[in-house]
Design a protein around this motif. Structure first.
Motif: not given
Length: 209
Positions: A26, A36, A39-44, A46-47, A50
């Motif tokens: 990672p 960081q 990236e965390s906010k991008r993952a959130e 994306a979820a 979706s």
């Protein structure tokens, strides 16, 4: 004995494996704190996006089911209307034929053909039905058969109307349930859309910073 040409090839494979292993680690741990967070906010984001897409698909399916239920209800209402029209038409014709028989009975009376059966004809007492039928067979011939047939049609039409009314009530119940489900799904989708917009805004802020 190993060939000298085999050694470089082996090193190439090992190097490739090592690079792949590094890429598999990672990268967030080696990123600055701000990166960081992005990236965390991008993952959130994306979820959330979706889930929003999933809710949109579900809402489309529910809307289609709701429209189908409304169509079924309209069809049921139309069938009930047609059946009720047949009942009314049969009742009107039945009343007309009964009136004709009364007219024949009156004419028979005026011509001097008085009898107990005549009185039975002119009354609505069910107990006199056998005498009434006997008199009608003499005075009106097949008119009694016509009235009997119309009476049977009347009962059949009323039974059909009742059955269709029950089907209409069921269609109304299903349509109301679908309307409630549709409203709840739309509300959930709009709530998720608001979350998505908020997360996207937070992500944009982090990127600008």
């Amino acid at each position: 004995e190993r060939s000298p040409r085999a050694l470089p090839r082996r090193r190439t494979v090992l190097c490739a494996a090592a690079v792949a292993g590094l890429l598999a680690v990672p990268v967030a741990s080696s990123l600055p704190a701000g990166a960081q967070s992005i990236e965390s906010k991008r993952a959130e984001a994306a979820a959330v996006a979706s889930e929003l897409a999933n809710l949109d698909r579900q809402l489309m399916d529910i809307n289609a089911s709701y429209e189908a239920s409304r169509y079924e209800l309209a069809q049921a209402e139309e069938k009930v209307g047609d059946a009720q029209a047949r009942v009314d038409q049969t009742n009107a014709e039945l009343d007309e034929r009964r009136g004709e028989m009364r007219t024949f009975a009156v004419k028979a009376y005026q011509s001097g053909n008085d009898s107990p059966e005549l009185n039975a004809l002119l009354t609505a007492d069910g107990d006199t039905a056998p005498a009434k039928k006997s008199y009608l067979e003499v005075t009106t011939g097949n008119r009694r058969d016509l009235v009997d047939s119309l009476s049977a049609m009347q009962r059949q039409a009323e039974d059909e109307t009742k059955r269709l009314q029950q089907a209409q009530a069921e269609a109304e119940r299903v349509s109301e349930e679908m309307a409630s489900t549709r409203a709840a799904a739309a509300q959930a989708t709009e709530a998720q859309r608001a979350v998505n917009e908020r997360i996207q805004g937070e992500l944009a802020t982090l990127v600008r910073e």
